[in-house]
Scaffold this motif. Structure first.
Motif, mmCIF file in Angstrom:
data_model
loop_
_atom_site.group_PDB
_atom_site.id
_atom_site.type_symbol
_atom_site.label_atom_id
_atom_site.label_comp_id
_atom_site.label_asym_id
_atom_site.label_seq_id
_atom_site.Cartn_x
_atom_site.Cartn_y
_atom_site.Cartn_z
ATOM 1 N N CYS A 34 0.835 -1.206 0.000
ATOM 2 C CA CYS A 34 0.000 0.000 0.000
ATOM 3 C C CYS A 34 0.867 1.252 0.000
ATOM 4 O O CYS A 34 0.602 2.212 -0.735
ATOM 5 C CB CYS A 34 -0.925 -0.017 1.216
ATOM 6 S SG CYS A 34 -1.893 1.487 1.463
ATOM 7 N N ALA A 45 1.449 4.275 -2.968
ATOM 8 C CA ALA A 45 0.839 5.548 -2.562
ATOM 9 C C ALA A 45 1.385 6.698 -3.399
ATOM 10 O O ALA A 45 2.577 6.749 -3.716
ATOM 11 C CB ALA A 45 1.098 5.805 -1.084
ATOM 12 N N SER A 100 0.140 10.023 -2.606
ATOM 13 C CA SER A 100 -0.117 11.237 -1.832
ATOM 14 C C SER A 100 -0.111 10.887 -0.352
ATOM 15 O O SER A 100 -0.112 9.707 0.025
ATOM 16 C CB SER A 100 -1.475 11.837 -2.208
ATOM 17 O OG SER A 100 -2.524 10.964 -1.801
ATOM 18 N N THR A 130 -3.204 8.706 0.509
ATOM 19 C CA THR A 130 -3.156 7.279 0.172
ATOM 20 C C THR A 130 -2.061 6.543 0.947
ATOM 21 O O THR A 130 -2.100 5.316 1.049
ATOM 22 C CB THR A 130 -2.938 7.085 -1.341
ATOM 23 O OG1 THR A 130 -1.773 7.825 -1.755
ATOM 24 C CG2 THR A 130 -4.144 7.572 -2.123
ATOM 25 N N ILE A 153 -10.556 0.540 1.498
ATOM 26 C CA ILE A 153 -9.105 0.334 1.470
ATOM 27 C C ILE A 153 -8.747 -1.028 2.051
ATOM 28 O O ILE A 153 -7.587 -1.411 2.070
ATOM 29 C CB ILE A 153 -8.373 1.430 2.275
ATOM 30 C CG1 ILE A 153 -8.831 1.407 3.742
ATOM 31 C CG2 ILE A 153 -8.571 2.796 1.661
ATOM 32 C CD1 ILE A 153 -8.041 2.322 4.646
#
Length: 383
Positions: free
Chosen positions: A179, A183, A185, A188, A347
């Motif tokens: 994750c 990402a 940003s 995220t 998520i």
């Protein structure tokens, strides 16, 4: 001292309006936010100790106003540093760095926020909190080299660094690293960072647990493991389990028995059965002030020796700290799990924790963290 990257607020689960989580060093809480987990206002505590200037100094350094010049910061800090009073060496180093001393600047680059707080607080904190603080500093030091990538939003490099560093890798699942790698940003990247935070907070309780078992004179103290309960599919109730542990420690079976012991004290705590029932059922987490008064009343009714009372208060205080920590980390995990389940674009929060629910995660991981710290201590001691 490296500048801590600002994080987009993560909503912290609690009763009432959620407040943002303040992160630093990739996935740690700031000392101020960490103290709030324990129900403590860091500023109020330092003020009561006559050292509010410490809070104000760190607040100025870490929260510089946009456009503020170095000269303006120096003027502000000069007004805050106590006159005619010796300050901790690390704080003096920070002051010299802000004044532009090149040697001090170089040294300050390797100093983190948690290390600064420890220098300011000194040895005035209980044993269990010192262990927890040293744990945070250990992770903070491991994260120092990553902060530049975090500021640049190079999250793939941050993930790679965590995966490579043996001090940081245990806090991140493969899914969390994936994750973070993808990402683009701060928004995220936050789920993975908070997943690591939860793992760190759980491991921190386990580390204190192991340290207290090994501490001379406390090897017989009970592990914190009872606080998470057994894997029976029910909700974890650290607060309720703490009350039942206190009952057992005082040799009573019922809440009425606990109140009867309190009534025998010279200065009984003002508390009723309904409050104890709410605590025991985990409807509300026990108030530190009220529970402390109850425990002190019972102890004074049973022991004449002040040293015995203080020793008991120390042990019970550590168990209260652990219970509150577990309660808070479960709140964080539960809130995010609930938000994720109701979101249009999920998520899959619990997958970042490599589990299905906050309860199963906590009960599965806690004994593993106990084993982790026990093995590490055995290696360190050569046994």
């Amino acid at each position: 001292m490296p500048t801590q990257p600002a994080s987009r607020p993560v909503r912290r689960p609690s009763s009432g309006r959620p407040k943002p989580l303040a992160l630093c060093s990739v996935f740690l809480l700031t000392p101020e936010a960490d103290a709030k987990l324990d129900g403590i206002s860091l500023r109020a505590a330092l003020k009561a100790d006559g050292r509010e200037y410490l809070f104000k100094i760190f607040e100025r350094v870490m929260r510089c106003q946009p456009g503020q010049s170095q000269r303006q910061l120096i003027v502000q800090l000069d007004a805050l540093y106590p006159k005619g009073r010796e300050v901790p060496p690390l704080l003096d180093l920070i002051r010299r760095a802000i004044y532009g001393d090149p040697v001090a600047i170089s040294e300050a680059e390797s100093v983190g926020l948690w290390q600064c707080w420890k220098a300011g607080l000194g040895e005035r904190v209980p044993f269990h909190q010192r262990i927890a603080m040293d744990h945070a500093i250990e992770v903070e030091q491991a994260c120092l080299a990553i902060l530049a990538d975090l500021r640049d939003k190079s999250f793939d490099r941050v993930a790679a660094a965590i995966a490579f560093d043996q001090r940081l890798r245990p806090y991140a699942t493969d899914t969390a690293l994936g994750c973070l790698t993808s990402a683009t940003s701060e928004v995220t990247a936050l789920p993975a960072r908070v997943a690591c935070l939860c793992e760190f907070l759980l491991s921190q309780v386990a580390r204190v647990d192991v340290a207290m078992q090994l501490r001379r004179g406390e090897k017989g103290s009970q592990s914190f493991s009872y606080l998470v309960g057994t894997d029976d599919g029910k909700r974890c109730t650290p607060g309720g389990n703490l009350i039942r542990w206190i009952q057992t420690r005082f040799g009573v079976v019922t809440l009425e028995g606990l109140l009867a012991l309190n009534a025998k004290g010279q200065a009984p705590a003002v508390i009723d059965e309904s409050t104890l029932k709410r605590w025991s059922s985990d409807a509300v987490f026990p108030s530190g002030t009220k529970l402390g008064q109850l425990v002190l009343s019972v102890l004074k009714s049973r022991y004449d020796v002040g040293g015995v009372v203080q020793a008991e208060l120390t042990v019970i205080g550590a168990h209260y700290w652990a219970a509150r920590r577990l309660h808070k980390v479960l709140q964080i995990a539960r809130r995010l799990h609930a938000i994720d389940r109701s979101a249009d674009e999920r998520i899959r929060w619990m997958q970042l924790m490599n589990d299905t629910t906050p309860e199963t995660w906590c009960r599965r991981r806690y004994p593993l963290w106990i084993a982790h710290w026990q093995e590490r201590d055995e290696v360190a001691s050569g046994t």
